[in-house]
Design a protein around this motif. Structure first.
Motif, PDB file in Angstrom:
ATOM      1  N   PRO A 106       0.805  -1.231   0.000  1.00  0.00           N
ATOM      2  CA  PRO A 106       0.000   0.000   0.000  1.00  0.00           C
ATOM      3  C   PRO A 106       0.837   1.280   0.000  1.00  0.00           C
ATOM      4  CG  PRO A 106      -0.849  -1.580   1.602  1.00  0.00           C
ATOM      5  CD  PRO A 106       0.475  -2.112   1.139  1.00  0.00           C
ATOM      6  N   ASP A 107       2.040   1.224   0.578  1.00  0.00           N
ATOM      7  CA  ASP A 107       2.874   2.421   0.678  1.00  0.00           C
ATOM      8  C   ASP A 107       3.746   2.641  -0.555  1.00  0.00           C
ATOM      9  OD1 ASP A 107       1.889   2.952   3.211  1.00  0.00           O
ATOM     10  OD2 ASP A 107       3.416   1.725   4.193  1.00  0.00           O
ATOM     11  N   LEU A 108       3.601   1.815  -1.562  1.00  0.00           N
ATOM     12  CA  LEU A 108       4.401   1.948  -2.772  1.00  0.00           C
ATOM     13  C   LEU A 108       4.094   3.279  -3.458  1.00  0.00           C
ATOM     14  CD1 LEU A 108       6.400   0.492  -4.702  1.00  0.00           C
ATOM     15  CD2 LEU A 108       4.413  -0.395  -5.918  1.00  0.00           C
ATOM     16  N   ASN A 109       5.141   4.052  -3.720  1.00  0.00           N
ATOM     17  CA  ASN A 109       4.997   5.365  -4.352  1.00  0.00           C
ATOM     18  C   ASN A 109       5.219   5.207  -5.859  1.00  0.00           C
ATOM     19  OD1 ASN A 109       5.091   8.000  -5.255  1.00  0.00           O
ATOM     20  ND2 ASN A 109       6.293   8.741  -3.526  1.00  0.00           N
ATOM     21  N   LEU A 110       4.128   5.133  -6.611  1.00  0.00           N
ATOM     22  CA  LEU A 110       4.229   4.974  -8.065  1.00  0.00           C
ATOM     23  C   LEU A 110       4.524   6.291  -8.763  1.00  0.00           C
ATOM     24  CD1 LEU A 110       1.254   2.520  -8.717  1.00  0.00           C
ATOM     25  CD2 LEU A 110       3.683   1.970  -8.528  1.00  0.00           C
ATOM     26  N   ASN A 111       4.127   7.393  -8.161  1.00  0.00           N
ATOM     27  CA  ASN A 111       4.351   8.693  -8.796  1.00  0.00           C
ATOM     28  C   ASN A 111       5.832   9.005  -8.929  1.00  0.00           C
ATOM     29  OD1 ASN A 111       1.594   9.217  -9.060  1.00  0.00           O
ATOM     30  ND2 ASN A 111       1.464  10.163  -7.040  1.00  0.00           N
ATOM     31  N   ILE A 112       6.613   8.640  -7.907  1.00  0.00           N
ATOM     32  CA  ILE A 112       8.039   8.953  -7.959  1.00  0.00           C
ATOM     33  C   ILE A 112       8.723   8.179  -9.077  1.00  0.00           C
ATOM     34  CG2 ILE A 112       8.863   7.186  -6.345  1.00  0.00           C
ATOM     35  CD1 ILE A 112      10.736   9.285  -5.184  1.00  0.00           C
ATOM     36  N   LEU A 113       8.213   6.992  -9.399  1.00  0.00           N
ATOM     37  CA  LEU A 113       8.781   6.217 -10.495  1.00  0.00           C
ATOM     38  C   LEU A 113       8.452   6.872 -11.836  1.00  0.00           C
ATOM     39  CD1 LEU A 113       7.927   2.582  -9.311  1.00  0.00           C
ATOM     40  CD2 LEU A 113       9.917   3.995  -8.755  1.00  0.00           C
ATOM     41  N   ALA A 114       7.211   7.313 -11.993  1.00  0.00           N
ATOM     42  CA  ALA A 114       6.794   7.928 -13.250  1.00  0.00           C
ATOM     43  C   ALA A 114       7.502   9.261 -13.492  1.00  0.00           C
ATOM     44  CB  ALA A 114       5.283   8.136 -13.253  1.00  0.00           C
ATOM     45  N   GLU A 115       7.904   9.934 -12.413  1.00  0.00           N
ATOM     46  CA  GLU A 115       8.528  11.244 -12.552  1.00  0.00           C
ATOM     47  C   GLU A 115      10.051  11.176 -12.661  1.00  0.00           C
ATOM     48  OE1 GLU A 115       7.150  13.228  -9.107  1.00  0.00           O
ATOM     49  OE2 GLU A 115       5.061  13.380  -9.802  1.00  0.00           O
ATOM     50  N   THR A 116      10.660  10.061 -12.259  1.00  0.00           N
ATOM     51  CA  THR A 116      12.118   9.943 -12.274  1.00  0.00           C
ATOM     52  C   THR A 116      12.631   9.809 -13.708  1.00  0.00           C
ATOM     53  OG1 THR A 116      12.149   8.916 -10.085  1.00  0.00           O
ATOM     54  CG2 THR A 116      14.072   8.577 -11.491  1.00  0.00           C
ATOM     55  N   LYS A 117      13.639  10.584 -14.045  1.00  0.00           N
ATOM     56  CA  LYS A 117      14.212  10.586 -15.393  1.00  0.00           C
ATOM     57  C   LYS A 117      15.509   9.774 -15.400  1.00  0.00           C
ATOM     58  CE  LYS A 117      12.236  15.120 -16.409  1.00  0.00           C
ATOM     59  NZ  LYS A 117      12.504  16.527 -16.795  1.00  0.00           N
ATOM     60  N   CYS A 118      15.556   8.784 -16.290  1.00  0.00           N
ATOM     61  CA  CYS A 118      16.678   7.846 -16.338  1.00  0.00           C
ATOM     62  C   CYS A 118      17.500   8.055 -17.603  1.00  0.00           C
ATOM     63  CB  CYS A 118      16.166   6.408 -16.295  1.00  0.00           C
ATOM     64  SG  CYS A 118      15.242   6.009 -14.782  1.00  0.00           S
ATOM     65  N   LEU A 119      18.816   8.110 -17.435  1.00  0.00           N
ATOM     66  CA  LEU A 119      19.761   8.254 -18.547  1.00  0.00           C
ATOM     67  C   LEU A 119      20.588   6.989 -18.652  1.00  0.00           C
ATOM     68  CD1 LEU A 119      21.056  10.094 -20.722  1.00  0.00           C
ATOM     69  CD2 LEU A 119      22.614  10.911 -18.940  1.00  0.00           C
ATOM     70  N   LEU A 120      20.508   6.314 -19.795  1.00  0.00           N
ATOM     71  CA  LEU A 120      21.185   5.034 -19.992  1.00  0.00           C
ATOM     72  C   LEU A 120      22.407   5.224 -20.885  1.00  0.00           C
ATOM     73  CD1 LEU A 120      18.367   4.239 -18.962  1.00  0.00           C
ATOM     74  CD2 LEU A 120      18.407   2.300 -20.546  1.00  0.00           C
ATOM     75  N   PHE A 121      23.596   4.964 -20.344  1.00  0.00           N
ATOM     76  CA  PHE A 121      24.813   4.964 -21.142  1.00  0.00           C
ATOM     77  C   PHE A 121      24.974   3.566 -21.730  1.00  0.00           C
ATOM     78  CE2 PHE A 121      25.550   8.711 -18.663  1.00  0.00           C
ATOM     79  CZ  PHE A 121      26.363   9.514 -19.455  1.00  0.00           C
ATOM     80  N   GLY A 122      24.651   3.434 -22.999  1.00  0.00           N
ATOM     81  CA  GLY A 122      24.697   2.140 -23.668  1.00  0.00           C
ATOM     82  C   GLY A 122      23.310   1.666 -24.035  1.00  0.00           C
ATOM     83  N   ALA A 123      23.133   1.300 -25.319  1.00  0.00           N
ATOM     84  CA  ALA A 123      21.841   0.798 -25.798  1.00  0.00           C
ATOM     85  C   ALA A 123      22.019  -0.576 -26.430  1.00  0.00           C
ATOM     86  CB  ALA A 123      21.237   1.776 -26.803  1.00  0.00           C
ATOM     87  N   GLY A 124      22.903  -1.371 -25.829  1.00  0.00           N
ATOM     88  CA  GLY A 124      23.141  -2.719 -26.323  1.00  0.00           C
ATOM     89  C   GLY A 124      22.297  -3.734 -25.571  1.00  0.00           C
ATOM     90  N   THR A 125      22.889  -4.888 -25.288  1.00  0.00           N
ATOM     91  CA  THR A 125      22.141  -5.959 -24.623  1.00  0.00           C
ATOM     92  C   THR A 125      21.629  -5.516 -23.260  1.00  0.00           C
ATOM     93  OG1 THR A 125      23.571  -7.535 -25.765  1.00  0.00           O
ATOM     94  CG2 THR A 125      22.234  -8.375 -23.954  1.00  0.00           C
ATOM     95  N   LEU A 126      22.502  -4.920 -22.459  1.00  0.00           N
ATOM     96  CA  LEU A 126      22.089  -4.440 -21.141  1.00  0.00           C
ATOM     97  C   LEU A 126      21.140  -3.251 -21.257  1.00  0.00           C
ATOM     98  CD1 LEU A 126      25.294  -4.607 -18.896  1.00  0.00           C
ATOM     99  CD2 LEU A 126      23.095  -5.687 -18.439  1.00  0.00           C
ATOM    100  N   GLY A 127      21.442  -2.329 -22.152  1.00  0.00           N
ATOM    101  CA  GLY A 127      20.610  -1.143 -22.281  1.00  0.00           C
ATOM    102  C   GLY A 127      19.184  -1.470 -22.667  1.00  0.00           C
ATOM    103  N   CYS A 128      19.016  -2.390 -23.626  1.00  0.00           N
ATOM    104  CA  CYS A 128      17.661  -2.775 -24.038  1.00  0.00           C
ATOM    105  C   CYS A 128      16.904  -3.435 -22.893  1.00  0.00           C
ATOM    106  CB  CYS A 128      17.736  -3.734 -25.235  1.00  0.00           C
ATOM    107  SG  CYS A 128      18.270  -2.960 -26.778  1.00  0.00           S
ATOM    108  N   ALA A 129      17.578  -4.331 -22.181  1.00  0.00           N
ATOM    109  CA  ALA A 129      16.916  -5.048 -21.092  1.00  0.00           C
ATOM    110  C   ALA A 129      16.546  -4.108 -19.953  1.00  0.00           C
ATOM    111  CB  ALA A 129      17.813  -6.175 -20.587  1.00  0.00           C
ATOM    112  N   VAL A 130      17.435  -3.170 -19.617  1.00  0.00           N
ATOM    113  CA  VAL A 130      17.138  -2.210 -18.555  1.00  0.00           C
ATOM    114  C   VAL A 130      15.970  -1.319 -18.963  1.00  0.00           C
ATOM    115  CG1 VAL A 130      18.008  -0.134 -17.392  1.00  0.00           C
ATOM    116  CG2 VAL A 130      19.410  -2.195 -17.481  1.00  0.00           C
ATOM    117  N   ALA A 131      15.950  -0.851 -20.207  1.00  0.00           N
ATOM    118  CA  ALA A 131      14.868   0.017 -20.674  1.00  0.00           C
ATOM    119  C   ALA A 131      13.518  -0.690 -20.603  1.00  0.00           C
ATOM    120  CB  ALA A 131      15.150   0.484 -22.101  1.00  0.00           C
ATOM    121  N   ARG A 132      13.480  -1.952 -21.003  1.00  0.00           N
ATOM    122  CA  ARG A 132      12.218  -2.695 -20.943  1.00  0.00           C
ATOM    123  C   ARG A 132      11.750  -2.868 -19.499  1.00  0.00           C
ATOM    124  NH1 ARG A 132      10.057  -5.510 -25.242  1.00  0.00           N
ATOM    125  NH2 ARG A 132       8.371  -5.663 -23.731  1.00  0.00           N
TER     126      ARG A 132
END
Length: 458
Positions: A106-132
């Motif tokens: 019940p205490d899970l804060n979903l808004n903070i996840l939707a508002e957090t901006k993520c920068l991924l260095f690398g769009a290879g195997t790890l980058g694709c999996a992290v993005a998904r």
């Protein structure tokens, strides 16, 4: 008196509107009814008489209301939520998260996840999996940095690319991954930038200096605009610059690195000033405060060099078991989510057992946050399907996050960075590692007569 009425329910409305002028007067209403042959045989005539007047101001009309201009008009129903495919997708995508919050956390804060901006260095195997995985958790702001093109070997391992992307021959990973993320979740905000990450020991000639400066400015701009940095590149030295910038700008840094059948996932120690009480002591466990946790380079007594020099193309590629990248990517995102749910975020302390005996079931369990424990790092091996959770402190002479390096970057800026790109030894000299390595390599002879051994006797 004759009226033209398009609907039978309007008869009563017309009488009400005319008010006192129609009281006691007989009225006739003709209702025209057409059949398939346009015959009017079924038409009707209504005889109506109003006995008393009606106050029009008190009438309530269903479906009509005053608009923003104060005029009466039809009530508008917004059907976007039930008709717009993008809106339907957004509501459905978040269904699992909403059920998780409603039924389990019940205490899970979903808004903070939707508002957090993520920068991924690398769009290879790890980058694709992290993005998904970020999309699965409800993150909407995802930016990818990469310099590579989609190749024929990529789609089977890197989930954001297709065979058609490889056939095109000119599709860059960063922009292609960002576009495919939007196809999965149209409400996401994704961007992809094609650039090279400058690295220590990778000399930059005058011909590329202007382009490198532009890439540095773009990297710094994007890093300052985001909250979290993921290090997902395929070489050690390519992680140095984002590690330094993450520490300098007080960002959350999550690192994931792969071996053939092993992986490392870790959070870098925070650099902002802690607020609140210090971590509490727990019997049988050691604790490192979040601001004292080390970074990816704190365990090394050397600066990163050019690991790609004199290596063939097959030697430059990361060779790893296919499942390792998905495991590491999942741990990286889960670690970030757990940090964001903690009141101290990246300054959350890391507890660990001080010996193997301390890991016995009878000892106290590791303190849990909202979603479980918050380790400093996770090292796993597929050869025996085992995870260990080591924790290390900052290294005062670290070539990436030490105060000497941060001070040099803040005072000299790009000039300092270009010195490190020219030769990695500059970092070793700056931090004092060169002197440490020199002393460590010398052979020191001691004479037993110089020591009084009696003090060591029981």
């Amino acid at each position: 008196m004759a009226f033209t009425i398009r609907h039978s329910t309007s008869v009563h409305a017309q009488i009400k509107r005319r008010g006192p002028t129609l009281v006691g007067k007989p009225l006739k209403f003709l209702g025209l009814r057409y059949d398939q042959q346009l015959q009017l045989d079924n038409s009707l005539i209504w005889h109506v008489s109003q006995a008393e007047a009606c106050n029009y101001a008190q009438l309530q009309f269903v479906g009509w209301e005053a608009n923003r201009n104060g005029k009466m008009g039809p009530r508008m129903a917004n059907m976007r939520d039930s008709m717009d495919p993008a809106k339907l997708a957004e509501n459905s995508i978040n269904l699992n998260l909403k059920l998780m919050k409603w039924r389990l956390v019940p205490d899970l804060n979903l808004n903070i996840l939707a508002e957090t901006k993520c920068l991924l260095f690398g769009a290879g195997t790890l980058g694709c999996a992290v993005a998904r995985n970020l999309l699965s958790w409800g993150f909407k702001h995802i930016t990818l940095l990469d310099s590579g093109k989609v190749g024929y070997s990529n789609p089977v391992r890197q989930s954001l690319y297709t065979h058609a992307d490889a056939v095109a021959g000119n599709r860059m990973k960063a922009s292609t991954a960002a576009a495919h993320l939007l196809e999965i979740n149209p409400s996401a905000v994704t961007k992809g930038y094609v650039l090279e990450i400058p690295m220590p020991g990778h000399t930059i000639g005058e011909a590329l200096r202007a382009q490198t400066t532009q890439h540095l400015q773009l990297i710094e701009q994007q890093l300052q605009a985001h909250d979290v940095i993921f290090l997902l590149t395929d070489s050690r030295e390519s992680r140095w610059l984002p590690t330094l910038l993450g520490a300098a700008h007080e960002k959350i840094v999550i690192n994931a690195a792969l071996g053939f059948d092993s992986y490392l996932v870790m959070r870098h120690g925070g650099t902002r000033e802690p607020v609140g009480d210090s971590p509490k002591d727990i019997a049988g466990l050691k604790c490192i405060a979040g601001q004292q946790l080390g970074c990816y380079f704190c365990n090394d007594v050397t600066a990163p060099g050019n690991s790609l020099k004199d290596r063939t193309l097959d030697q430059q590629c990361t060779v790893t078991r296919p499942g390792v990248s998905n495991i590491a990517a999942s741990y990286a995102v889960e670690l970030l989510v757990a940090l964001l749910q903690h009141p101290q975020r990246e300054l959350a302390p890391a507890y660990y057992a001080n010996s193997r005996a301390g890991q016995h079931l009878e000892t106290p369990q590791l303190p849990e946050g909202l979603l479980g424990i918050l380790p400093h790092s996770i090292r796993g091996m597929l050869c025996n399907y085992e995870n260990i959770l080591p924790a290390t402190q900052k290294f005062a002479q670290c070539i990436a996050c030490s105060q000497r390096v941060l001070a040099a970057y803040r005072s000299e800026g790009h000039e300092f960075l270009f010195k490190t790109f020219e030769t990695a030894k500059y970092l070793e000299d700056l931090t004092g590692i060169s002197e440490f390595k020199r002393l460590n390599s010398e052979i020191i002879e001691f004479d037993d007569d110089q020591f009084d051994m009696s003090e060591n006797e029981d």
